[in-house]
Design a protein around this motif. Structure first.
Motif, PDB file in Angstrom:
ATOM      1  N   TYR A 293       0.764  -1.377  -0.018  1.00  0.00           N
ATOM      2  CA  TYR A 293      -0.065   0.031  -0.180  1.00  0.00           C
ATOM      3  C   TYR A 293       0.917   1.174  -0.025  1.00  0.00           C
ATOM      4  CZ  TYR A 293      -3.384  -3.475   1.594  1.00  0.00           C
ATOM      5  OH  TYR A 293      -4.065  -4.672   1.687  1.00  0.00           O
ATOM      6  N   GLU A 294       0.650   2.171  -0.886  1.00  0.00           N
ATOM      7  CA  GLU A 294       1.151   3.437  -1.122  1.00  0.00           C
ATOM      8  C   GLU A 294       0.518   4.518  -0.477  1.00  0.00           C
ATOM      9  OE1 GLU A 294       4.598   2.727  -4.448  1.00  0.00           O
ATOM     10  OE2 GLU A 294       2.695   3.723  -4.957  1.00  0.00           O
ATOM     11  N   ILE A 295       0.736   5.248   0.507  1.00  0.00           N
ATOM     12  CA  ILE A 295      -0.346   6.445   0.938  1.00  0.00           C
ATOM     13  C   ILE A 295      -0.232   7.701   0.356  1.00  0.00           C
ATOM     14  CG2 ILE A 295      -1.127   7.261   3.314  1.00  0.00           C
ATOM     15  CD1 ILE A 295      -0.978   4.225   3.161  1.00  0.00           C
ATOM     16  N   ALA A 296      -1.409   7.936  -0.292  1.00  0.00           N
ATOM     17  CA  ALA A 296      -1.334   9.174  -1.230  1.00  0.00           C
ATOM     18  C   ALA A 296      -1.217  10.298  -0.148  1.00  0.00           C
ATOM     19  CB  ALA A 296      -2.386   9.191  -1.953  1.00  0.00           C
ATOM     20  N   GLY A 297      -0.235  11.399  -0.272  1.00  0.00           N
ATOM     21  CA  GLY A 297      -0.021  12.254   0.227  1.00  0.00           C
ATOM     22  C   GLY A 297       0.813  12.230   1.403  1.00  0.00           C
ATOM     23  N   ALA A 298       1.347  10.780   1.794  1.00  0.00           N
ATOM     24  CA  ALA A 298       2.089  10.893   3.096  1.00  0.00           C
ATOM     25  C   ALA A 298       3.487  11.005   2.658  1.00  0.00           C
ATOM     26  CB  ALA A 298       1.693   9.491   3.592  1.00  0.00           C
ATOM     27  N   ALA A 299       4.188  11.581   3.881  1.00  0.00           N
ATOM     28  CA  ALA A 299       5.859  11.462   3.829  1.00  0.00           C
ATOM     29  C   ALA A 299       6.229  10.327   4.492  1.00  0.00           C
ATOM     30  CB  ALA A 299       6.110  12.976   4.352  1.00  0.00           C
ATOM     31  N   HIS A 300       7.599  10.097   4.248  1.00  0.00           N
ATOM     32  CA  HIS A 300       8.448   9.199   4.902  1.00  0.00           C
ATOM     33  C   HIS A 300       8.246   9.359   6.423  1.00  0.00           C
ATOM     34  CE1 HIS A 300      11.557   5.917   5.159  1.00  0.00           C
ATOM     35  NE2 HIS A 300      11.789   6.521   6.099  1.00  0.00           N
ATOM     36  N   ALA A 362      -2.808  -0.755  -3.198  1.00  0.00           N
ATOM     37  CA  ALA A 362      -2.894   0.089  -3.913  1.00  0.00           C
ATOM     38  C   ALA A 362      -1.701   1.208  -4.029  1.00  0.00           C
ATOM     39  CB  ALA A 362      -4.153   1.090  -3.029  1.00  0.00           C
ATOM     40  N   LEU A 363      -1.337   1.425  -5.282  1.00  0.00           N
ATOM     41  CA  LEU A 363       0.002   2.100  -5.649  1.00  0.00           C
ATOM     42  C   LEU A 363      -0.559   3.417  -6.333  1.00  0.00           C
ATOM     43  CD1 LEU A 363       1.663  -0.812  -7.327  1.00  0.00           C
ATOM     44  CD2 LEU A 363       1.655  -0.033  -4.791  1.00  0.00           C
ATOM     45  N   ILE A 364       0.257   4.317  -6.162  1.00  0.00           N
ATOM     46  CA  ILE A 364       0.133   5.792  -6.477  1.00  0.00           C
ATOM     47  C   ILE A 364       0.526   5.854  -8.246  1.00  0.00           C
ATOM     48  CG2 ILE A 364       1.249   8.064  -6.439  1.00  0.00           C
ATOM     49  CD1 ILE A 364       1.571   7.577  -3.357  1.00  0.00           C
ATOM     50  N   ASN A 365      -0.276   6.579  -8.749  1.00  0.00           N
ATOM     51  CA  ASN A 365      -0.226   6.806 -10.293  1.00  0.00           C
ATOM     52  C   ASN A 365       1.298   7.513 -10.692  1.00  0.00           C
ATOM     53  OD1 ASN A 365      -2.753   5.228 -10.526  1.00  0.00           O
ATOM     54  ND2 ASN A 365      -3.693   7.394 -10.399  1.00  0.00           N
ATOM     55  N   PHE A 366       2.034   6.848 -11.475  1.00  0.00           N
ATOM     56  CA  PHE A 366       3.087   7.405 -11.932  1.00  0.00           C
ATOM     57  C   PHE A 366       3.200   7.466 -13.426  1.00  0.00           C
ATOM     58  CE2 PHE A 366       4.728   6.990  -7.866  1.00  0.00           C
ATOM     59  CZ  PHE A 366       5.756   7.830  -7.363  1.00  0.00           C
ATOM     60  N   GLN A 367       3.610   8.334 -13.809  1.00  0.00           N
ATOM     61  CA  GLN A 367       3.890   8.627 -15.353  1.00  0.00           C
ATOM     62  C   GLN A 367       5.083   9.452 -15.971  1.00  0.00           C
ATOM     63  OE1 GLN A 367       0.620  10.658 -17.504  1.00  0.00           O
ATOM     64  NE2 GLN A 367       1.419  10.029 -19.315  1.00  0.00           N
ATOM     65  N   PHE A 376      -5.847  19.721  -7.617  1.00  0.00           N
ATOM     66  CA  PHE A 376      -5.369  20.635  -6.554  1.00  0.00           C
ATOM     67  C   PHE A 376      -3.822  20.242  -6.119  1.00  0.00           C
ATOM     68  CE2 PHE A 376      -9.740  18.785  -5.679  1.00  0.00           C
ATOM     69  CZ  PHE A 376     -10.442  20.240  -5.932  1.00  0.00           C
ATOM     70  N   GLY A 377      -3.036  19.535  -7.037  1.00  0.00           N
ATOM     71  CA  GLY A 377      -1.919  19.384  -6.843  1.00  0.00           C
ATOM     72  C   GLY A 377      -1.553  17.948  -5.806  1.00  0.00           C
ATOM     73  N   ASN A 378      -2.501  17.193  -5.679  1.00  0.00           N
ATOM     74  CA  ASN A 378      -2.367  16.230  -4.592  1.00  0.00           C
ATOM     75  C   ASN A 378      -2.200  14.955  -5.518  1.00  0.00           C
ATOM     76  OD1 ASN A 378      -2.603  17.497  -2.147  1.00  0.00           O
ATOM     77  ND2 ASN A 378      -4.736  17.440  -2.372  1.00  0.00           N
ATOM     78  N   TYR A 379      -1.550  13.811  -4.976  1.00  0.00           N
ATOM     79  CA  TYR A 379      -1.558  12.691  -5.531  1.00  0.00           C
ATOM     80  C   TYR A 379      -2.621  11.830  -5.950  1.00  0.00           C
ATOM     81  CZ  TYR A 379       3.616  12.693  -4.219  1.00  0.00           C
ATOM     82  OH  TYR A 379       4.917  13.108  -3.973  1.00  0.00           O
ATOM     83  N   THR A 380      -2.438  11.092  -7.073  1.00  0.00           N
ATOM     84  CA  THR A 380      -3.696  10.167  -7.474  1.00  0.00           C
ATOM     85  C   THR A 380      -3.286   8.942  -7.369  1.00  0.00           C
ATOM     86  OG1 THR A 380      -2.880  10.192 -10.075  1.00  0.00           O
ATOM     87  CG2 THR A 380      -4.446  11.876  -9.224  1.00  0.00           C
ATOM     88  N   GLY A 381      -4.372   8.124  -7.055  1.00  0.00           N
ATOM     89  CA  GLY A 381      -4.098   6.449  -6.930  1.00  0.00           C
ATOM     90  C   GLY A 381      -3.626   6.357  -5.648  1.00  0.00           C
ATOM     91  N   GLY A 382      -3.127   5.160  -5.151  1.00  0.00           N
ATOM     92  CA  GLY A 382      -2.771   4.797  -3.766  1.00  0.00           C
ATOM     93  C   GLY A 382      -3.493   4.679  -2.906  1.00  0.00           C
ATOM     94  N   VAL A 383      -3.582   4.518  -1.396  1.00  0.00           N
ATOM     95  CA  VAL A 383      -4.438   4.606  -0.499  1.00  0.00           C
ATOM     96  C   VAL A 383      -4.991   5.991  -0.189  1.00  0.00           C
ATOM     97  CG1 VAL A 383      -4.976   3.805   1.905  1.00  0.00           C
ATOM     98  CG2 VAL A 383      -3.604   2.325   0.504  1.00  0.00           C
TER      99      VAL A 383
END
Length: 478
Positions: A293-300, A362-367, A376-383
Motif C-alpha cells: 500500500y502506498e499512502i497518497a499524500g504521506a511523507a516518509h 493500492a499504488l500511486i499513479n506515476f507517469q 489540487f496538486g495532490n497525488y492520484t492513486g494509492g490508498v
C-alpha cells in the motif's frame, strides 16, 4: 531480567518520559523494561536460499520495553514486536507512536527492542549504571581475517569492528519465542499471534529477516515463530546480514522485487509513504502472501515519531543529535500515518487468524517517472483518505532543503477564497467527508474507530472558512 524504575533511573523512551508524556495506567496499561541475554548466530546469506551460520552462539545482552494490559482479561492475543529504529543513533519507537491508540483499544501487547550496538551505546551514555551490561560484542577477534576492516552499514558510524550488528536476527526470534512462552502476556481464551514490525531502516532489517532467517526460526511444534509482518516504509533495500557482507542484492528490476518476497508462509503487508518507489504485485499464494500500500499524500517521516518519541533532553543526554524538527516550510506534515497503519494491523490480524485476505494493494499513479497529480496538486492513486478525496489542502510528500528534509512532508492549507467554491456550506463538506470515510471503512482501508474520529473532526472544523487539517495529537494533549 526485569529492570526496576526508580526516581533517578527510568528507561530511555519510557512512556512517561516522551515529548508528550503518557500515563499508561490511565488506559489500563503498564510498562516494563527487561534486559535480554542469550546467544545469537552471525549469519551469511545468498538470495537463493535461507541464511547459513558463519559464527555460532555469540553472547549478547540487549533491552526490550514491554507495554501490556494490566488486566489479563484485556489481552487480545496479539503481540507486536518492533525493531526500534536506530537511524537517529538512538532508539525511536515509531510503531508505537503511530498506532498506540489502536494497540490500546485492541488490548495488544507491544514489545520494542534495541536493535544495534550504536543505540545500545546511546543507552549506556544515557544511564551507565542501568545499561552497563548491554553487549553486542563481535564474536570474531580483531585478529580474525573474518573481522573485516571495510564495514557495511546503513547509517555511517552505526557499526564497529569490536561489535556486530548481525546479532539482531536471533535476538528478534528469541524475543518472539519469549513472548510465546511468557504466561503474563498469553491470553486466557484466545490464540496468541506474534507479528514483526519495522519502520524505515528497521523495515530494511525486517526484509532481511523475512527472507533469510525467518525460514529457520520455528516453534517447538514446527510452526513459524512469527505469524505475519508489517514492513512500514522500508521496501527499497534489504539490510546487510552482517556488517562484513553487503546486502545480498539490490532492487534493480521488477524480477528482483518479486524474488525478494517469495516463500513467505505468513502474511506480509508493506505500507509505503508517497515517496517510496519499490513495488510488487499482490499475492494470495500460500507461500507468498503479500500486499503493498502506498499512502497518497504521506511523507516518509511523521510528526508523531517526535511527539511520542524520547524527550529531546533524553536524546541529547544519550549523545545523539536532534532529529529534524521541521520541514522546509515549517512543521512536519500533520497527516496522521497511524490511521493507515492501524488498518494494516487489523487486516494482517484477520489474514493470520481467519484467512480473510486484506483489501487489494493500492499504488500511486506515476507517469514518466513522476507522480500524476489532480487539479489540487495532490497525488492520484494509492490508498486514499478524506484529506485528499475531500481536500482542504495540498499535501507534499517531501521538502526542499539539506539533510533529511527529503523525508519530511508539509502541507499548504487552502484559504476561504479557495474553499468556498468547493463547499458551499459546512454541512456539504461534512456530508462529503462522511460518505468518503464510510466507503473507505467498508473497503477496510480505514478502521471504524479512525473513521469515526475523522468524521468528528470534520464536524468540528470551520470549513469552508478554514482548512480541516488533521492532528495525531489527542485534544487533551494539544
Amino acid at each position: 531480567m526485569l529492570v526496576p524504575v526508580t526516581r533517578d533511573s527510568y528507561p530511555l523512551g519510557a512512556a512517561d518520559h516522551l515529548n508528550l508524556p503518557e500515563d499508561l495506567s490511565q488506559v489500563g496499561y503498564l510498562e516494563e523494561e527487561y534486559l535480554v541475554s542469550g546467544t545469537a548466530n552471525v549469519y551469511n546469506w545468498a538470495p537463493a536460499g535461507a541464511a547459513t551460520v558463519e559464527v555460532a552462539n555469540a553472547p549478547y545482552t540487549t533491552r526490550m520495553l514491554v507495554r501490556r494490559p494490566i488486566r489479563k482479561e484485556r489481552l487480545s492475543g496479539n503481540v507486536i514486536v518492533e525493531i526500534l529504529n536506530a537511524t537517529n543513533l538512538v532508539d525511536l519507537e515509531i510503531g508505537w507512536a503511530l498506532s498506540k491508540d489502536y494497540i490500546v483499544r485492541n488490548g495488544d501487547v507491544w514489545i520494542g527492542f534495541t536493535s544495534k550496538r550504536v543505540t545500545a551505546a546511546a543507552l549506556q551514555k544515557f544511564n551507565p549504571a542501568r545499561y552497563a551490561s548491554l553487549n553486542w560484542a563481535n564474536p570474531r577477534p580483531l585478529s580474525d581475517p573474518g573481522n573485516c576492516t571495510s564495514l557495511v552499514s546503513i547509517i555511517p558510524g552505526d557499526s564497529s569492528r569490536t561489535t556486530e550488528n548481525g546479532l539482531i536476527w536471533d535476538i528478534f526470534s528469541q524475543i518472539a519465542a519469549w513472548a510465546r512462552s511468557n504466561d503474563i502476556i498469553k491470553p486466557i481464551d484466545r490464540i496468541q499471534c506474534v507479528y514483526g514490525y519495522g519502520y524505515s531502516q528497521s523495515g530494511f532489517d525486517l526484509q532481511t529477516y523475512i527472507d533469510a532467517v525467518h525460514p529457520l526460526a520455528k516453534q517447538a511444534n514446527g510452526n513459524p515463530i512469527f505469524d505475519g509482518f508489517l514492513i512500514a516504509t522500508g521496501f527499497n533495500s534489504p539490510a546487510p546480514i552482517n556488517q562484513c557482507s553487503p546486502p545480498a542484492f539490490r532492487l534493480s528490476s521488477r524480477a528482483d522485487k518479486e524474488r525478494r518476497c517469495a516463500d513467505h508462509p505468513d502474511g506480509v503487508e508493506q505500507r509505503d509513504s508517497a515517496c517510496e518507489r519499490a513495488r510488487r504485485a499482490d499475492s494470495d499464494q500460500p507461500q507468498d502472501r503479500f500486499r503493498e500500500y502506498e499512502i497518497a499524500g504521506a511523507a516518509h517521516a511523521s510528526q508523531s515519531e517526535l511527539d511520542f518519541g524520547p524527550a529531546y533532553a533524553d536524546i541529547l543526554a544519550a549523545g545523539a543529535s536532534m532529529p529534524p524538527l521541521t520541514a522546509g516550510f515549517g512543521r512536519r506534515s500533520p497527516l496522521n500515518l497511524g490511521i493507515f497503519q492501524n488498518a494494516a494491523f487489523a487486516n494482517l490480524d484477520l489474514w493470520a487468524r481467519k484467512n480473510v485476505p486484506p483489501p487489494p494493494g493500492a499504488l500511486i499513479n506515476f507517469q514518466n517517472g513522476a507522480p500524476v497529480l489532480d487539479q489540487f496538486g495532490n497525488y492520484t492513486g494509492g490508498v486514499r483518505s478524506p484529506y485528499l478525496d475531500v481536500p482542504t489542502a495540498q499535501w507534499f510528500a517531501s521538502s526542499p532543503g539539506p539533510g533529511l528534509n527529503f523525508l519530511l512532508g508539509y502541507v499548504h492549507p487552502f484559504d476561504g477564497q479557495h474553499l468556498k467554491p468547493l463547499y458551499d456550506s459546512h454541512e456539504r463538506y461534512v456530508d462529503d467527508v462522511v460518505n468518503t470515510t464510510r466507503r473507505l471503512v467498508l473497503q477496510r482501508y480505514l478502521t471504524r474507530d479512525d473513521g469515526e474520529e475523522i468524521i468528528r473532526q470534520a464536524k468540528n472544523s470551520d470549513v469552508p472558512t478554514l482548512a480541516d487539517i488533521p492532528s495525531d495529537v489527542p485534544d487533551d494533549l494539544r
